[in-house]
Design a protein around this motif. Structure first.
Motif, mmCIF file in Angstrom:
data_model
loop_
_atom_site.group_PDB
_atom_site.id
_atom_site.type_symbol
_atom_site.label_atom_id
_atom_site.label_comp_id
_atom_site.label_asym_id
_atom_site.label_seq_id
_atom_site.Cartn_x
_atom_site.Cartn_y
_atom_site.Cartn_z
ATOM 1 N N TYR A 35 28.898 -33.013 -34.381
ATOM 2 C CA TYR A 35 28.498 -34.167 -34.369
ATOM 3 C C TYR A 35 26.916 -34.239 -34.797
ATOM 4 O O TYR A 35 26.314 -33.429 -35.409
ATOM 5 C CB TYR A 35 27.870 -34.212 -32.665
ATOM 6 N N ARG A 98 42.522 -28.959 -26.287
ATOM 7 C CA ARG A 98 42.909 -29.945 -25.030
ATOM 8 C C ARG A 98 44.457 -29.921 -24.626
ATOM 9 O O ARG A 98 44.533 -30.129 -23.479
ATOM 10 C CB ARG A 98 42.458 -31.169 -25.404
ATOM 11 N N THR A 106 36.112 -28.328 -21.813
ATOM 12 C CA THR A 106 34.698 -28.603 -22.093
ATOM 13 C C THR A 106 34.319 -27.895 -23.318
ATOM 14 O O THR A 106 34.464 -26.856 -23.977
ATOM 15 C CB THR A 106 33.967 -27.884 -21.068
ATOM 16 N N GLN A 107 33.276 -28.798 -23.987
ATOM 17 C CA GLN A 107 32.749 -28.530 -25.449
ATOM 18 C C GLN A 107 31.293 -27.775 -24.957
ATOM 19 O O GLN A 107 30.391 -27.928 -24.319
ATOM 20 C CB GLN A 107 32.421 -29.676 -26.239
ATOM 21 N N ASP B 31 40.010 -39.597 -18.771
ATOM 22 C CA ASP B 31 40.396 -38.866 -17.650
ATOM 23 C C ASP B 31 39.760 -37.598 -17.356
ATOM 24 O O ASP B 31 40.146 -36.775 -16.584
ATOM 25 C CB ASP B 31 41.952 -38.562 -17.824
ATOM 26 N N TYR B 32 38.653 -37.461 -18.110
ATOM 27 C CA TYR B 32 37.786 -36.370 -18.003
ATOM 28 C C TYR B 32 36.517 -36.610 -18.312
ATOM 29 O O TYR B 32 36.288 -37.361 -19.395
ATOM 30 C CB TYR B 32 38.375 -35.144 -19.063
ATOM 31 N N ILE B 34 32.003 -35.417 -18.333
ATOM 32 C CA ILE B 34 31.188 -34.089 -18.186
ATOM 33 C C ILE B 34 29.868 -34.827 -18.396
ATOM 34 O O ILE B 34 29.367 -35.704 -18.955
ATOM 35 C CB ILE B 34 31.433 -33.340 -19.620
ATOM 36 N N TYR B 36 25.914 -33.435 -19.512
ATOM 37 C CA TYR B 36 25.321 -32.436 -20.220
ATOM 38 C C TYR B 36 23.801 -32.394 -19.872
ATOM 39 O O TYR B 36 23.379 -33.519 -19.844
ATOM 40 C CB TYR B 36 25.631 -32.493 -21.726
ATOM 41 N N PHE B 46 26.152 -27.761 -20.856
ATOM 42 C CA PHE B 46 27.364 -28.247 -19.881
ATOM 43 C C PHE B 46 26.748 -28.043 -18.519
ATOM 44 O O PHE B 46 26.011 -26.983 -18.012
ATOM 45 C CB PHE B 46 28.411 -27.277 -19.929
ATOM 46 N N ASP B 49 31.616 -30.926 -14.475
ATOM 47 C CA ASP B 49 32.604 -31.714 -15.102
ATOM 48 C C ASP B 49 33.449 -32.284 -14.070
ATOM 49 O O ASP B 49 33.376 -31.749 -12.756
ATOM 50 C CB ASP B 49 33.761 -31.307 -16.257
ATOM 51 N N ARG B 51 37.545 -34.380 -13.236
ATOM 52 C CA ARG B 51 38.643 -35.114 -13.809
ATOM 53 C C ARG B 51 38.829 -36.317 -13.023
ATOM 54 O O ARG B 51 38.444 -36.647 -11.992
ATOM 55 C CB ARG B 51 40.036 -34.017 -13.810
ATOM 56 N N PHE B 89 23.183 -36.431 -20.660
ATOM 57 C CA PHE B 89 24.182 -37.318 -21.070
ATOM 58 C C PHE B 89 25.437 -37.074 -20.360
ATOM 59 O O PHE B 89 25.778 -36.243 -19.660
ATOM 60 C CB PHE B 89 24.476 -36.861 -22.569
ATOM 61 N N SER B 93 36.230 -38.181 -22.049
ATOM 62 C CA SER B 93 37.380 -37.948 -22.960
ATOM 63 C C SER B 93 38.364 -38.856 -22.845
ATOM 64 O O SER B 93 38.894 -39.207 -21.689
ATOM 65 C CB SER B 93 37.805 -36.568 -22.485
ATOM 66 N N LEU B 101 34.483 -36.161 -27.473
ATOM 67 C CA LEU B 101 33.837 -36.658 -26.593
ATOM 68 C C LEU B 101 33.297 -37.836 -26.978
ATOM 69 O O LEU B 101 32.887 -37.986 -28.198
ATOM 70 C CB LEU B 101 33.129 -36.068 -25.951
#
Lengths: 118, 113
Positions: A35, A98, A106-107, B31-32, B34, B36, B46, B49, B51, B89, B93, B101
């Motif tokens: 990124y 994924r 999760t990244q 559908d996901y 997160i 940060y 992280f 998260d 779903r 942030f 996904s 992302l």
């Protein structure tokens, strides 16, 4: 083990020069992302690697940008003929794939490389 | 288009207050999600998260709420501390295998003692 590592942490270069940025993902993570984050902005997706599949290059801003991932682990992002607008923080992230059922995608991010093009 | 945005670029709170950071997303196929946290000079870290089959998830001092009807995501931080000062942030996904992302621009949380 250790988290995602990136090198160098800072890079100052002159306009027109090429630069290489390195990323070491978390062991066992087969997915790797690059990124770019400009000052005060969100993260802009550049490129995605997953195992031996062809990388998703849809985020690369120009053909001066390229990346490779050798041996399914370490990745190098190369910017050729750098321009001042390339100045940004380049972030690498890794995750489980994924598509792997039950795995969290999760990244996890490295600390970034701060690139300044003069 | 597909984007994730945040309602406020900055939020200032007093130590001990509860903080709520909001995020709107536009892709109903996502559908996901997160959250940060990014401290100055560091990469995003992280936090929590969720779903799309859930509407609430709790962590340590943090709670994420998901409202799919209005495509809204929020992060609640209880008893905010000075160490919580950072840029937050949200990311979505989009529901396709291997898709990166999509991040919003971030909310800067400032906590004063």
């Amino acid at each position: 083990g250790a988290g995602v590592s990136q090198s160098p942490s800072n890079k100052v270069t002159e306009k027109g020069k090429d630069v290489e940025l390195r990323c070491d993902p978390i062991s066992g993570h087969t997915a790797l992302y690059w990124y770019r984050q400009s000052l005060g902005q969100g993260l802009e997706f550049l490129i995605y690697f997953q195992g031996n599949s062809a990388p998703d290059k849809s985020g690369l801003p120009s053909d001066r940008f390229s990346a490779e991932r050798t041996g399914g682990s370490v990745s190098t992002l190369t910017i050729q003929r750098t321009q001042q607008e390339d100045s940004a923080v380049y972030l690498c992230a890794s995750s489980f794939p994924r598509s792997q059922r039950g795995a969290r995608e999760t990244q996890y991010f490295g600390p970034g490389t701060r690139l300044l093009v003069l | 288009g597909e984007s994730v945005g945040l309602h406020l670029p900055t939020l200032s709170v007093q130590e001990g207050d509860n903080s709520i950071i909001n995020c709107a997303y536009s892709n109903s196929a996502s559908d996901y999600f997160i959250w940060y946290k990014q401290e100055s000079g560091k990469g995003p870290q992280f936090i929590i998260d969720i779903r799309s089959n859930m509407d609430k998830r709790q962590g340590q001092r943090v709670t994420v709420l998901l409202n799919k009807t209005v495509k809204h995501l929020s992060l609640q931080i209880a008893a905010t501390q000075p160490g919580d000062s950072a840029v937050y942030f949200c990311a979505e996904s989009p529901g396709q295998a291997g898709t990166a992302l999509i991040f919003g621009k971030g909310t800067t949380l400032s906590v004063s003692s």
